[in-house]
Scaffold this active site. Structure first.
Site, mmCIF file in Angstrom:
data_model
loop_
_atom_site.group_PDB
_atom_site.id
_atom_site.type_symbol
_atom_site.label_atom_id
_atom_site.label_comp_id
_atom_site.label_asym_id
_atom_site.label_seq_id
_atom_site.Cartn_x
_atom_site.Cartn_y
_atom_site.Cartn_z
ATOM 1 N N ASP A 7 -27.522 62.784 -2.947
ATOM 2 C CA ASP A 7 -26.622 63.818 -2.452
ATOM 3 C C ASP A 7 -26.438 64.812 -3.595
ATOM 4 O O ASP A 7 -26.737 64.490 -4.757
ATOM 5 C CB ASP A 7 -25.283 63.186 -2.048
ATOM 6 C CG ASP A 7 -24.282 64.214 -1.558
ATOM 7 O OD1 ASP A 7 -24.650 65.057 -0.706
ATOM 8 O OD2 ASP A 7 -23.134 64.189 -2.022
ATOM 9 N N ASP A 9 -23.456 67.606 -4.061
ATOM 10 C CA ASP A 9 -22.077 67.837 -4.495
ATOM 11 C C ASP A 9 -21.336 66.516 -4.687
ATOM 12 O O ASP A 9 -21.272 65.692 -3.785
ATOM 13 C CB ASP A 9 -21.341 68.711 -3.482
ATOM 14 C CG ASP A 9 -21.998 70.075 -3.294
ATOM 15 O OD1 ASP A 9 -22.662 70.540 -4.231
ATOM 16 O OD2 ASP A 9 -21.846 70.659 -2.206
ATOM 17 N N ASP A 15 -17.835 68.739 -7.353
ATOM 18 C CA ASP A 15 -17.574 69.165 -5.984
ATOM 19 C C ASP A 15 -16.307 70.014 -5.964
ATOM 20 O O ASP A 15 -15.557 70.041 -6.938
ATOM 21 C CB ASP A 15 -17.410 67.938 -5.073
ATOM 22 C CG ASP A 15 -17.643 68.256 -3.609
ATOM 23 O OD1 ASP A 15 -17.835 69.435 -3.270
ATOM 24 O OD2 ASP A 15 -17.629 67.315 -2.799
ATOM 25 N N SER A 53 -22.337 72.875 5.089
ATOM 26 C CA SER A 53 -21.688 73.546 6.219
ATOM 27 C C SER A 53 -21.077 74.888 5.820
ATOM 28 O O SER A 53 -20.717 75.678 6.693
ATOM 29 C CB SER A 53 -20.614 72.649 6.837
ATOM 30 O OG SER A 53 -19.530 72.464 5.942
ATOM 31 N N HIS A 91 -25.578 73.213 9.225
ATOM 32 C CA HIS A 91 -24.696 73.243 10.392
ATOM 33 C C HIS A 91 -23.262 72.860 10.059
ATOM 34 O O HIS A 91 -22.997 72.175 9.077
ATOM 35 C CB HIS A 91 -25.248 72.295 11.471
ATOM 36 C CG HIS A 91 -26.663 72.592 11.828
ATOM 37 N ND1 HIS A 91 -27.710 71.781 11.441
ATOM 38 C CD2 HIS A 91 -27.210 73.631 12.498
ATOM 39 C CE1 HIS A 91 -28.845 72.305 11.878
ATOM 40 N NE2 HIS A 91 -28.565 73.427 12.517
ATOM 41 N N ARG A 129 -20.091 59.258 4.418
ATOM 42 C CA ARG A 129 -21.144 59.808 5.286
ATOM 43 C C ARG A 129 -22.507 59.786 4.598
ATOM 44 O O ARG A 129 -23.516 59.579 5.248
ATOM 45 C CB ARG A 129 -20.777 61.199 5.795
ATOM 46 C CG ARG A 129 -20.717 62.250 4.749
ATOM 47 C CD ARG A 129 -20.384 63.616 5.363
ATOM 48 N NE ARG A 129 -20.071 64.542 4.307
ATOM 49 C CZ ARG A 129 -18.882 65.037 4.072
ATOM 50 N NH1 ARG A 129 -17.868 64.703 4.830
ATOM 51 N NH2 ARG A 129 -18.686 65.876 3.080
#
Length: 180
Positions: A7, A9, A15, A53, A91, A129
């Site tokens: 991943d 961030d 982050d 996003s 998205h 997630r």
């Protein structure tokens, strides 16, 4: 092929609840770029899978995202490191796509790109997630205690066999030691 999926961030860079919207806001977590350089020098393929996003929300555009990733790549190059690919979900949460983590779409895209089975491929994230998407795709999940990691660990419900480490540097140390 030795592949790892990271991943961005909270794992590689600091982050922000306000999103990382420009290269000026992108700051590497101490030791993270050195860890990626170690992987690269050891012959690993390094892929990034990142929800972005902020694109859908209009907080930044693709040019800004490209500039952020250019900064990442330049700082890595100074350490003789590199990232092989960066996969992003552009998205928003309500867009109903298949690529937004916790769904495994980005991971499946990476598997197709490199024509690999993701079983036991290490993936490193700081949020539930990230870990869920990797585990669903068959990866071996690692949770770092940077970014959202402490909150994620406190929440519990981590997928089975999730390894918990302080940061990306510790994850890479353990992964490289285990791979030998």
């Amino acid at each position: 092929m030795k592949l790892i999926i990271l991943d961005r961030d909270g794992v590689i860079n600091q982050d922000s609840p306000d999103y990382i919207k420009s290269p000026d806001e992108w700051h590497a977590i101490p030791g993270s770029l050195q860890a990626i350089a170690r992987l690269h020098q050891a012959g690993w393929t390094v892929a990034i899978a990142s929800n972005q996003s902020g694109l859908a929300r209009g907080l930044f555009d693709i040019s800004a995202l490209t500039a952020i990733h250019l900064k990442l790549r330049k700082e890595l190059a100074q350490l003789s490191g590199a990232v092989d690919s960066i996969f992003v979900c552009p998205h928003g949460p309500e867009d109903g796509c298949l690529c937004r983590k916790p769904l495994p779409g980005l991971f499946h895209d990476i598997a197709r790109r490199y024509d690999v089975d993701l079983r036991d491929v290490p993936t490193v994230g700081d949020s539930l997630r990230d870990i869920q998407a990797g585990a669903t795709a068959g990866c071996r999940p690692w949770l770092v205690q940077t970014g959202n990691g402490p909150k994620t660990l406190k929440q519990g419900n981590l997928p089975a066999n999730t390894q918990v480490v302080q940061d990306l540097a510790e994850a890479v140390e353990k992964i490289l030691t285990h791979a030998q």
